[in-house]
Design a protein around this motif. Structure first.
Motif, PDB file in Angstrom:
ATOM      1  N   UNK A  22      41.422  45.059  40.636  1.00  0.00           N
ATOM      2  CA  UNK A  22      42.466  44.493  40.666  1.00  0.00           C
ATOM      3  C   UNK A  22      42.406  42.980  40.017  1.00  0.00           C
ATOM      4  N   UNK A  23      41.445  42.503  40.412  1.00  0.00           N
ATOM      5  CA  UNK A  23      40.870  41.232  39.704  1.00  0.00           C
ATOM      6  C   UNK A  23      41.094  41.140  38.232  1.00  0.00           C
ATOM      7  N   UNK A  24      40.183  42.262  37.567  1.00  0.00           N
ATOM      8  CA  UNK A  24      40.358  42.516  36.291  1.00  0.00           C
ATOM      9  C   UNK A  24      41.533  42.633  35.749  1.00  0.00           C
ATOM     10  N   UNK A  25      42.344  43.143  36.295  1.00  0.00           N
ATOM     11  CA  UNK A  25      43.906  43.401  35.990  1.00  0.00           C
ATOM     12  C   UNK A  25      44.646  42.392  35.989  1.00  0.00           C
ATOM     13  N   UNK A  26      44.267  41.191  36.752  1.00  0.00           N
ATOM     14  CA  UNK A  26      44.938  40.090  36.897  1.00  0.00           C
ATOM     15  C   UNK A  26      44.536  39.298  35.453  1.00  0.00           C
ATOM     16  N   UNK A  27      43.210  39.284  35.497  1.00  0.00           N
ATOM     17  CA  UNK A  27      42.620  38.353  34.087  1.00  0.00           C
ATOM     18  C   UNK A  27      43.344  39.120  33.048  1.00  0.00           C
ATOM     19  N   UNK A  28      43.305  40.350  32.819  1.00  0.00           N
ATOM     20  CA  UNK A  28      44.332  40.720  31.655  1.00  0.00           C
ATOM     21  C   UNK A  28      45.456  40.247  31.545  1.00  0.00           C
TER      22      UNK A  28
END
Length: 151
Positions: A22-28
């Motif tokens: 989910x953190x990577x999704x937020x970065x995206x």
């Protein structure tokens, strides 16, 4: 009453599936949102037009970011599920493969947006995320099938 026993290292699989992904999704999302303004693509439009891309290089970059983000959103839920299911039998292996998936997805994102290659071809830098995703699927199926056969 149903009792579920989780393996000792299951927390690692949970941390990657419900934390890091989910953190990577937020970065995206942050990258895509940041590029939207420079691309001059107003809401609710998802992509810049061909004409906008010809006039503004940031529009093409925004389209690459938007597509990378969409591809992430298409694949993240199943990867999270596969990690959690595979982690029930193979917690450390599932966490490791899932962490590799995250690194490859980050390379995919970076290559798609910042490589400068036409049509987002820099995404191939992290394109091997499919292998990690397939491995997680296989571990999930193998772990569940193994338990079903033993009953």
């Amino acid at each position: 009453m149903v009792q579920i026993t989780l393996p000792e290292n299951y927390g690692a699989a949970v941390a990657v599936a419900l934390g890091v992904i989910p953190v990577l999704g937020f970065i995206h999302g942050c990258i895509t949102t940041g590029l939207r303004k420079a691309a001059k693509v107003p809401y609710p439009h998802c992509y810049a037009t061909v004409e906008q891309c010809k006039e503004n290089a940031k529009a093409e970059q925004f389209n690459c970011a938007q597509r990378a983000h969409s591809n992430f959103l298409e694949n993240a839920p199943q990867t999270m599920l596969f990690t959690l299911v595979a982690g029930l039998k193979y917690p450390q292996l599932a966490a490791g493969i899932s962490a590799a998936w995250v690194v490859l997805r980050a390379l995919f994102l970076y290559g798609y947006i910042y490589s400068g290659k036409p049509q987002g071809k820099g995404r191939m830098l992290g394109g091997f995320f499919w292998l990690a995703q397939g491995a997680l699927w296989g571990l999930s199926v193998f772990g569940v099938a193994r338990d079903l056969i033993s009953y």
